[in-house]
Write an enzyme that holds these catalytic residues in place. Structure first.
Site, PDB file in Angstrom:
ATOM      1  N   LYS A  83      -0.496  12.111   5.178  1.00 53.20           N
ATOM      2  CA  LYS A  83      -0.345  11.073   6.215  1.00 53.20           C
ATOM      3  C   LYS A  83       0.348   9.843   5.629  1.00 53.20           C
ATOM      4  O   LYS A  83       1.298   9.290   6.215  1.00 53.20           O
ATOM      5  CB  LYS A  83      -1.728  10.677   6.764  1.00 53.20           C
ATOM      6  CG  LYS A  83      -1.686   9.620   7.862  1.00 53.20           C
ATOM      7  CD  LYS A  83      -2.945   8.732   7.879  1.00 53.20           C
ATOM      8  CE  LYS A  83      -2.740   7.477   7.049  1.00 53.20           C
ATOM      9  NZ  LYS A  83      -3.836   6.518   7.096  1.00 53.20           N
ATOM     10  N   LYS A  94       0.839  -1.201   0.000  1.00 50.19           N
ATOM     11  CA  LYS A  94       0.000   0.000   0.000  1.00 50.19           C
ATOM     12  C   LYS A  94       0.875   1.252   0.000  1.00 50.19           C
ATOM     13  O   LYS A  94       0.578   2.230  -0.718  1.00 50.19           O
ATOM     14  CB  LYS A  94      -0.930   0.003   1.223  1.00 50.19           C
ATOM     15  CG  LYS A  94      -1.820   1.252   1.349  1.00 50.19           C
ATOM     16  CD  LYS A  94      -2.882   1.322   0.266  1.00 50.19           C
ATOM     17  CE  LYS A  94      -3.617   2.656   0.203  1.00 50.19           C
ATOM     18  NZ  LYS A  94      -4.553   2.902   1.308  1.00 50.19           N
TER      19      LYS A  94
END
Lengths: 302, 302
Positions: free
Chosen positions: A239, A171
């Site tokens: 983030k 990811k």
């Protein structure tokens, strides 16, 4: 059908939990704010007052929360999953968090006899709503096979990519490429516009060759029109850049372009554009090139 | 059928000129070294002793030479195209050069009554051989329509992208994206390998999502196997990076990521890897991460 505890009913978690109810599972949900819990109860789920209560009597517990500290809180914290989960329960964290946090949570789970998979997703809100997510799973092959029937209610592409933490690493690589390609397409667009090129055929021929990519396919039209309503917000990609950089640092891997793109996301947030879609990286390249004037002054609040 | 002069019979120009002969045009060719000229004459072309001789009596002159100074030499120089071309001739430069050089050559051509198109290509040697090139054309719409039947013998995607210079600007944008995406995929691969991720399913899931791109589709397998036989050489992409940076500077456009990637190509050439395929950017990310040891010491001479 399984007894599933589901923790975290945000824009991703709520439709995912609904798909599990619809698939016939016995689902108990928990969320910090009560509104999405009510929606799930109406759909046929039960409500749990805490992560621990959701984990009681569950075969599978799924967490879908914003960030690494949130996963630690709902799994390892007071009234957390590990206080209540039976031995042999399968805990699947589908949040996007740091690979090393995934490994830490897995170790704590293993110490209580709880199995763990990290299974972050890509495909965004639309993918969650349409159950077409891509799901990247790290953990043991046996746990992956046990989770697969449940994950198949949530996504279309479900792949096992290695031991615990691997799902998060893939990811991270996904987010690294997406941010970088948005930046490159932004440079290309500003360069082409500055040279008065006809943008429609230019984008078409770029998309058809070795430069072809999904940002050109799915995002370039919005970028040309300066439409930056999210989508995936710069705040969230920011983030993720911290997760990517931590994962690279931990492994001693230098990622110079990603480090530079991460700095651009820092700037965009400081410029008040954290709520825009990540394709608004374009606006920073425009600003750096003295071509930001055409941007609507309200774009920053869109 | 047209009388075509063709100048520059390199790995791209030779198969392109052959396609024009095969399409039934009356083709006269010129090249610095004689071997490819002989091959073209055997295929049915005539040989010209100079660029000027090739341009004499031609309706269309095509140039396909290595770099900006080469185009200036064969068009503007002694014994060059403009010394001999009749008024109304259409000059099509298919080399990859600086947009401002294209505009300069177009102005000199116009002063002699010669029409000009910049028409750089993408698709590489295979695209030239199979006549599947993408051709990005800058110039007037009338000249584009006049050139189209000839260009259709050379490529599959033929697009008009704006006034003179636009073709080169789009080609520059193409090379900008290609180099940058190779770099990003390199960062992703080194990161994933360092975390012991299963690479096959990881690449597959990355290619299927928003991170999907043609480098993952066409180049990742070779990169995973550390096969860097060209393909498109780092030396050539380095040349293109100078074109891109000049085009951006001229327009006052900042391209920070591309500037960084251009520096990496400088390093790769200094490390003796200029003859490798551009996907060997991967080897620099490995070196920067202390993971270059697995590379064959002869890779630099491949």
């Amino acid at each position: 059908m399984a007894r599933i505890g589901f923790i975290g009913l945000g824009v991703m978690g709520q439709p995912m939990a609904e798909h599990l109810v619809r698939a016939g599972h016995e689902v108990t949900v928990h969320n910090r704010s009560p509104d999405p819990v009510r929606a799930l109860v109406e759909a046929g789920a039960k409500a749990g007052a805490s992560a621990a209560e959701v984990a009681e009597g569950a075969d599978i517990v799924i967490t879908m929360v914003p960030d690494s500290p949130d996963v630690e809180a709902v799994v390892l914290g007071q009234q957390g999953v590990l206080e209540a989960a039976r031995e042999g329960v399968l805990l699947i964290d589908m949040s996007t968090i740091r690979p090393d946090t995934a490994r830490k949570v897995a170790a704590a789970a293993a110490a209580r006899g709880v199995r763990f998979l990290d299974a972050p997703v890509s495909g965004g809100q639309v993918g969650a709503e349409e159950a077409t997510l891509s799901i990247m799973v790290g953990g043991s092959p046996e746990d992956f096979e046990a989770a697969r029937p449940v994950l198949e209610s949530l996504g279309r592409t479900i792949v096992h990519v290695g031991p615990v933490g691997s799902g998060q690493t893939v990811k991270a690589a996904n987010q690294l490429i997406v941010a970088g390609v948005i930046e490159l397409v932004s440079e290309a667009i500003v360069l082409l516009e500055a040279h008065q090129v006809d943008m429609q055929p230019a984008i078409e021929v770029l998309a058809g060759g070795l430069a072809g990519n999904q940002i050109l396919e799915r995002k370039a039209a919005g970028m040309l029109a300066r439409r930056f309503d999210p989508g995936f917000r710069i705040d969230l990609h920011h983030k993720d850049m911290q997760i990517i950089q931590a994962a690279a640092r931990d492994a001693g891997v230098a990622i110079p372009v990603t480090a530079l793109v991460a700095q651009m996301l820092v700037s965009l947030r400081s410029l008040g554009r954290g709520g825009l879609d990540h394709s608004a990286i374009l606006t920073l390249i425009e600003d750096l090139s003295g071509r930001g004037g055409s941007r609507s002054p309200t774009a920053g609040q869109a």
